[in-house]
Write a protein that holds these residues in place. Structure first.
Motif, PDB file in Angstrom:
ATOM      1  N   PRO A 385       0.807  -1.230   0.000  1.00 29.09           N
ATOM      2  CA  PRO A 385       0.000   0.000   0.000  1.00 29.09           C
ATOM      3  C   PRO A 385       0.835   1.272   0.000  1.00 29.09           C
ATOM      4  N   VAL A 386       1.971   1.272   0.724  1.00 33.37           N
ATOM      5  CA  VAL A 386       2.836   2.452   0.752  1.00 33.37           C
ATOM      6  C   VAL A 386       3.449   2.692  -0.619  1.00 33.37           C
ATOM      7  N   ALA A 387       3.909   1.626  -1.275  1.00 39.48           N
ATOM      8  CA  ALA A 387       4.481   1.766  -2.615  1.00 39.48           C
ATOM      9  C   ALA A 387       3.437   2.295  -3.597  1.00 39.48           C
ATOM     10  N   THR A 388       2.203   1.815  -3.462  1.00 36.20           N
ATOM     11  CA  THR A 388       1.122   2.296  -4.330  1.00 36.20           C
ATOM     12  C   THR A 388       0.821   3.754  -4.050  1.00 36.20           C
ATOM     13  N   ARG A 389       0.765   4.111  -2.775  1.00 37.18           N
ATOM     14  CA  ARG A 389       0.473   5.492  -2.380  1.00 37.18           C
ATOM     15  C   ARG A 389       1.536   6.458  -2.897  1.00 37.18           C
TER      16      ARG A 389
END
Length: 624
Positions: A385-389
């Protein structure tokens, strides 16, 4: 014998439970290594009652397992990826580990009542990222990010363990002597240099030795992976016996061996992947059994606060300062800071205070264990999720490929590959198999057909081809569905494309001037990208030219850039705050600030008909 059978039964059941628990982890997105650790805790003293407290055995077995994991990590790292990220990775593995330990020491002294030296010891224990956790989440977890960022994280996790191990052993020795910081002398620096130099030298020689031994001795093919594993452990133990870093040596040996032609490389890779899985399960289960959860409540609050300090303050600051000389964006630096997973290495190092006879050794172990649990729980669960964000996920350029690689006996130059023709693949749409690939057999509806008599390939056909190992990825694109760039991917690949064969001076004329130097003005765009990257470009690599971004959209069969995207968005940081910006950005911001101040003063002076007072820079230039 009855006790032996019972012990073997319990151990086998634990390994099977851990293996089958992977289905639960994949279903709910849980960090799998955390699950292994929890199973060990549940089976331990405060759970099912299995008592295990042999610290020396745990450390020796853990070191052996770590050596297996590091060799496999190196074996799967391409030399191109290593060159691409060597500078920042080594900076993180050395300067980053030291800075993390120093920052953490202050918080440990405040929350646990440690002295600065004791806090520094705990900081060294938890300073390194865990290779098993990082490699698992990035390679197996389906997180596709830019090659430079992924390589930086993988190489860092493989090279920072020797630094953390050296610091921990040195600090245990100093704390045990009770001399404080006066116990440090130049001998520690010399010992560190000796360990690192011997680790690199014996690692390179060991990797070459592995390749030569395997290629020269025509042993039974089933023995080749075992021979490689034995030789890797030989490199590890031999280097350690000569007071070098065995962990660094075995990782370097893996890189050297994995990037050279070696007999049965596919079989070696599959065997070591399985061994790495088994090694991770054994190590996390063993360390879980070693812990005593009933002791955690006495230290749970300060330990959790220390874990949060490590995740949100110490690691990010250390990463920022370590990566500042390199041209990483705010988003990339933020992601590297977040993927600071602590794991089995930290728990393993936490055994050393007990082996060194330090007072309150259980405090180090319990604090490190809780910090690892919090790290795996928070960071391990949120990496994707952090990489996507942050906009770092790179869309795959092709669909899934169903293939099987079979090494041919007696040669390391060819291999047999079978592909199952996928729906919508390029081969179904009329693309031809290249001449350098030799198709031999097609299996259709359970029947074997020679390729020349099979006619046009159909969906679900199984095609067997003889091919050079280095060309297999080029065939992948024929037998998998290509994924074209969509409008949603513009942030990754740019708003439009440009031919890589066009002169680079056109970019300078259209978006400059001043983007390129005199030598770069004579290059093509493809040559410019390769020059700026300092090596062969990879899919989704980015090159910044002022506020312009060139993006590698695709590569041809010769690994040359075949499509380039352009992003016209300014390369300004994600926020106005100076958080995680590189040294280059700091210099640019400083120049811009003073240029704007000079322009403002001159404008004010012109408006008031008062001659502007020359600033110091102008005066200095006039004097020259």
């Amino acid at each position: 014998m009855e006790s032996f059978y019972i012990l073997l039964l319990v151990g086998t059941v634990l390994v099977l439970v851990a293996a089958f628990s992977s289905l639960i982890a994949y279903r709910f997105g849980a960090p799998l290594l955390l699950l292994f650790l929890v199973i060990g805790l549940a089976a331990g003293t405060d759970g099912l009652g299995i008592h295990f407290s042999n610290n020396p055995l745990a450390y020796m077995l853990g070191s052996l397992v770590l050596a297996v994991i590091l060799f496999d990590s190196g074996f799967g790292t391409s030399i191109q990826s290593f060159r691409l990220s060597a500078g920042p990775s080594i900076s993180l593995a050395t300067v980053g580990v030291v800075l993390t330990s120093v920052f953490f020491a202050g918080a440990a002294a405040l929350l646990l009542g440690f002295s600065w030296l004791e806090g520094l010891l705990l900081g060294s224990i938890v300073a390194s990222t865990d290779a098993a956790a990082v490699f698992f989440l990035l390679r197996i977890g389906g997180i596709h990010i830019r090659d430079q960022v992924r390589s930086t994280l993988e190489v860092e996790s493989g090279t920072n363990d020797p630094m953390a191990i050296f610091l921990t052993i040195a600090l245990v020795e100093v704390v045990a002597k009770g001399q404080g910081f006066a116990g440090f002398d130049t001998s520690f620096i010399l010992l560190f240099l000796q360990e690192m130099v011997l680790g690199i030298v014996f690692g390179v020689l060991g990797g070459l030795m592995i390749v030569n031994v395997v290629n020269r001795f025509q042993v039974d093919r089933g023995l080749v992976p075992i021979l490689v594993l034995a030789l890797a452990l030989l490199v590890f133990s031999f280097t350690g016996a000569l007071h070098g870093s065995g962990f660094l040596a075995v990782y370097v040996a893996g890189i050297v061996a994995g990037n050279r032609k070696i007999l049965a490389k596919g079989a070696i890779r599959r065997f070591h992947e399985g061994m790495t899985w088994l090694a991770q399960i054994i190590m996390f289960l063993m360390l879980g059994l070693l812990a005593t959860p009933s002791q955690f409540p006495a230290i749970i609050v300060p330990a959790v606060l220390l874990a949060l300090f490590l995740i949100f303050i110490a690691r990010p600051l250390a990463v920022w300062l370590s990566l500042m000389p390199f041209n990483y964006t705010q988003q990339e630096t933020t992601f590297v800071a977040w993927v600071g997973l602590r794991g089995a290495v930290s728990i393993l190092l936490a055994i050393l205070p007990s082996l060194g006879g330090l007072e309150g050794a259980e405090t180090y172990f319990n604090a490190a264990f809780i910090i690892v649990l919090v790290s795996l729980l928070i960071q391990g669960w949120t990496i994707k999720p952090v990489a996507t964000r942050l906009g770092l996920i790179v869309p795959p350029r092709m669909g899934d490929v169903d293939k099987l690689e079979v090494d041919l006996p007696g040669t390391a130059n060819h291999e047999l590959i079978s592909y199952r023709v996928a729906k919508g693949s390029a081969i179904l749409q009329g693309e031809r198999i290249p001449r350098w690939a030799m198709p031999s057999l097609v299996v259709r509806d359970g029947k074997s057909i020679r390729y020349q008599y099979a006619g046009r390939l159909r969906e679900k056909d199984l095609v067997y081809l003889f091919v050079m190992p280095s060309y297999t990825r080029l065939l992948d694109r024929l037998f998998a569905s290509a994924k074209p760039v969509t409008k949603d991917d513009e942030d990754i690949f740019g708003t439009f494309s440009i031919s890589p064969q066009r002169p680079a001076k056109e970019l300078d004329a259209s978006y400059g001037p001043g983007l390129l130097n005199a030598q770069e003005l004579t290059m093509t765009i493809a040559e410019l990208i390769e020059s700026r990257l300092g090596g062969k470009p990879e899919y989704a690599d980015r090159v910044r030219l002022g506020w312009l971004i060139l993006i590698v959209r695709d590569l041809d069969e010769n690994h040359a850039v075949s499509s380039v995207g352009i992003s016209l968005e300014p390369v300004a940081p994600a926020t106005a705050l100076p958080v995680f910006i590189s040294l280059k950005e700091i210099v640019q911001r400083t120049r811009t600030y003073f240029a704007e101040k000079r322009a403002t003063r001159k404008a004010q002076a012109a408006g008031n008909d008062i001659p502007a007072e020359p600033d110091r820079v102008d005066v200095a230039e006039n004097d020259r």
